[in-house]
Design a protein around this motif. Structure first.
Motif, PDB file in Angstrom:
ATOM      1  N   MET A   1       0.845  -1.175   0.000  1.00 20.21           N
ATOM      2  CA  MET A   1       0.000   0.000   0.000  1.00 20.21           C
ATOM      3  C   MET A   1       0.894   1.242   0.000  1.00 20.21           C
ATOM      4  N   PRO A   2       0.706   2.150  -0.949  1.00 23.28           N
ATOM      5  CA  PRO A   2       1.559   3.332  -1.025  1.00 23.28           C
ATOM      6  C   PRO A   2       1.275   4.302   0.123  1.00 23.28           C
ATOM      7  N   LEU A   3       2.318   5.002   0.512  1.00 27.22           N
ATOM      8  CA  LEU A   3       2.167   6.000   1.562  1.00 27.22           C
ATOM      9  C   LEU A   3       1.490   7.252   1.013  1.00 27.22           C
ATOM     10  N   PRO A   4       0.715   7.939   1.848  1.00 27.04           N
ATOM     11  CA  PRO A   4       0.077   9.174   1.369  1.00 27.04           C
ATOM     12  C   PRO A   4       1.150  10.235   1.098  1.00 27.04           C
ATOM     13  N   GLN A   5       0.919  11.036   0.097  1.00 22.91           N
ATOM     14  CA  GLN A   5       1.855  12.097  -0.274  1.00 22.91           C
ATOM     15  C   GLN A   5       1.602  13.341   0.574  1.00 22.91           C
ATOM     16  N   ARG A   6       2.689  13.907   1.081  1.00 23.45           N
ATOM     17  CA  ARG A   6       2.595  15.150   1.845  1.00 23.45           C
ATOM     18  C   ARG A   6       3.042  16.301   0.969  1.00 23.45           C
ATOM     19  N   GLU A   7       2.492  17.449   1.272  1.00 21.93           N
ATOM     20  CA  GLU A   7       2.931  18.645   0.571  1.00 21.93           C
ATOM     21  C   GLU A   7       4.339  18.990   1.051  1.00 21.93           C
ATOM     22  N   LYS A   8       5.238  19.251   0.124  1.00 22.50           N
ATOM     23  CA  LYS A   8       6.614  19.581   0.473  1.00 22.50           C
ATOM     24  C   LYS A   8       6.668  21.011   1.000  1.00 22.50           C
ATOM     25  N   LEU A   9       7.274  21.155   2.183  1.00 21.28           N
ATOM     26  CA  LEU A   9       7.399  22.479   2.772  1.00 21.28           C
ATOM     27  C   LEU A   9       8.499  23.256   2.078  1.00 21.28           C
ATOM     28  N   LYS A  10       8.286  24.540   1.847  1.00 18.34           N
ATOM     29  CA  LYS A  10       9.278  25.395   1.213  1.00 18.34           C
ATOM     30  C   LYS A  10       9.795  26.390   2.232  1.00 18.34           C
ATOM     31  N   LEU A  11      11.102  26.465   2.348  1.00 21.46           N
ATOM     32  CA  LEU A  11      11.736  27.452   3.208  1.00 21.46           C
ATOM     33  C   LEU A  11      11.848  28.766   2.454  1.00 21.46           C
ATOM     34  N   PRO A  12      11.868  29.893   3.181  1.00 18.66           N
ATOM     35  CA  PRO A  12      11.994  31.182   2.494  1.00 18.66           C
ATOM     36  C   PRO A  12      13.301  31.292   1.717  1.00 18.66           C
ATOM     37  N   VAL A  13      14.368  30.703   2.251  1.00 18.81           N
ATOM     38  CA  VAL A  13      15.677  30.691   1.584  1.00 18.81           C
ATOM     39  C   VAL A  13      16.247  29.286   1.738  1.00 18.81           C
ATOM     40  N   SER A  14      16.760  28.742   0.658  1.00 14.15           N
ATOM     41  CA  SER A  14      17.301  27.386   0.723  1.00 14.15           C
ATOM     42  C   SER A  14      18.615  27.354   1.499  1.00 14.15           C
ATOM     43  N   ALA A  15      18.909  26.209   2.072  1.00 19.82           N
ATOM     44  CA  ALA A  15      20.176  26.023   2.783  1.00 19.82           C
ATOM     45  C   ALA A  15      21.338  26.185   1.817  1.00 19.82           C
ATOM     46  N   ARG A  16      21.179  25.753   0.588  1.00 19.51           N
ATOM     47  CA  ARG A  16      22.227  25.899  -0.422  1.00 19.51           C
ATOM     48  C   ARG A  16      22.560  27.373  -0.648  1.00 19.51           C
ATOM     49  N   THR A  17      21.529  28.208  -0.708  1.00 19.98           N
ATOM     50  CA  THR A  17      21.734  29.644  -0.894  1.00 19.98           C
ATOM     51  C   THR A  17      22.402  30.257   0.321  1.00 19.98           C
ATOM     52  N   LEU A  18      21.955  29.880   1.511  1.00 14.57           N
ATOM     53  CA  LEU A  18      22.561  30.422   2.736  1.00 14.57           C
ATOM     54  C   LEU A  18      24.039  30.074   2.821  1.00 14.57           C
ATOM     55  N   ILE A  19      24.364  28.822   2.560  1.00 17.18           N
ATOM     56  CA  ILE A  19      25.758  28.402   2.621  1.00 17.18           C
ATOM     57  C   ILE A  19      26.585  29.172   1.598  1.00 17.18           C
ATOM     58  N   ALA A  20      26.088  29.278   0.384  1.00 20.97           N
ATOM     59  CA  ALA A  20      26.821  29.963  -0.674  1.00 20.97           C
ATOM     60  C   ALA A  20      27.102  31.420  -0.304  1.00 20.97           C
ATOM     61  N   LYS A  21      26.067  32.137   0.112  1.00 22.55           N
ATOM     62  CA  LYS A  21      26.239  33.560   0.438  1.00 22.55           C
ATOM     63  C   LYS A  21      27.141  33.756   1.650  1.00 22.55           C
ATOM     64  N   ASN A  22      26.992  32.904   2.637  1.00 24.72           N
ATOM     65  CA  ASN A  22      27.836  33.028   3.825  1.00 24.72           C
ATOM     66  C   ASN A  22      29.283  32.661   3.535  1.00 24.72           C
ATOM     67  N   LEU A  23      29.512  31.681   2.685  1.00 25.91           N
ATOM     68  CA  LEU A  23      30.884  31.351   2.297  1.00 25.91           C
ATOM     69  C   LEU A  23      31.552  32.535   1.612  1.00 25.91           C
ATOM     70  N   VAL A  24      30.855  33.138   0.687  1.00 27.99           N
ATOM     71  CA  VAL A  24      31.414  34.297  -0.031  1.00 27.99           C
ATOM     72  C   VAL A  24      31.714  35.416   0.957  1.00 27.99           C
ATOM     73  N   ARG A  25      30.771  35.701   1.841  1.00 26.69           N
ATOM     74  CA  ARG A  25      30.935  36.798   2.809  1.00 26.69           C
ATOM     75  C   ARG A  25      32.099  36.533   3.763  1.00 26.69           C
ATOM     76  N   LEU A  26      32.135  35.350   4.342  1.00 26.14           N
ATOM     77  CA  LEU A  26      33.183  35.027   5.315  1.00 26.14           C
ATOM     78  C   LEU A  26      34.554  34.918   4.661  1.00 26.14           C
ATOM     79  N   ARG A  27      34.604  34.380   3.459  1.00 26.90           N
ATOM     80  CA  ARG A  27      35.874  34.264   2.735  1.00 26.90           C
ATOM     81  C   ARG A  27      36.399  35.645   2.375  1.00 26.90           C
TER      82      ARG A  27
END
Length: 86
Positions: free
Chosen positions: A1-27
């Motif tokens: 029996m397949p599991l019910p599908q949940r709506e995927k939650l969206k963050l205001p800013v992705s972790a990938r974006t946060l890491i990228a911007k913070n790396l540039v800033r800190l570097r």
């Protein structure tokens, strides 16, 4: 029996974006090139560039290496700047 599908939650800013911007800033605050950061983190310079341009999905191990090289707590790479928190 397949599991019910949940709506995927969206963050205001992705972790990938946060890491990228913070790396540039800190570097940049240290006056380092991508190559300098890569050397201290034990990573390849093209990898650091790809992370900063959000082309790579960086692993937790590599995030730890980058944070250690920058001399910051790993949490610093996930903190939104005032631009992203609006």
């Amino acid at each position: 029996m397949p599991l019910p599908q949940r709506e995927k939650l969206k963050l205001p800013v992705s972790a990938r974006t946060l890491i990228a911007k913070n790396l540039v800033r800190l570097r940049a605050a240290k006056g380092w090139s991508q190559e300098d950061l890569a050397w201290d983190a034990g990573l390849h310079r093209t990898f650091v560039g790809q992370v900063e341009r959000e082309l790579r999905n960086v692993s937790v191990d590599n995030v730890e290496s980058l944070a250690a090289a920058l001399g910051v707590d790993i949490r610093e790479l996930f903190v939104p700047s005032s631009d992203e928190s609006k």
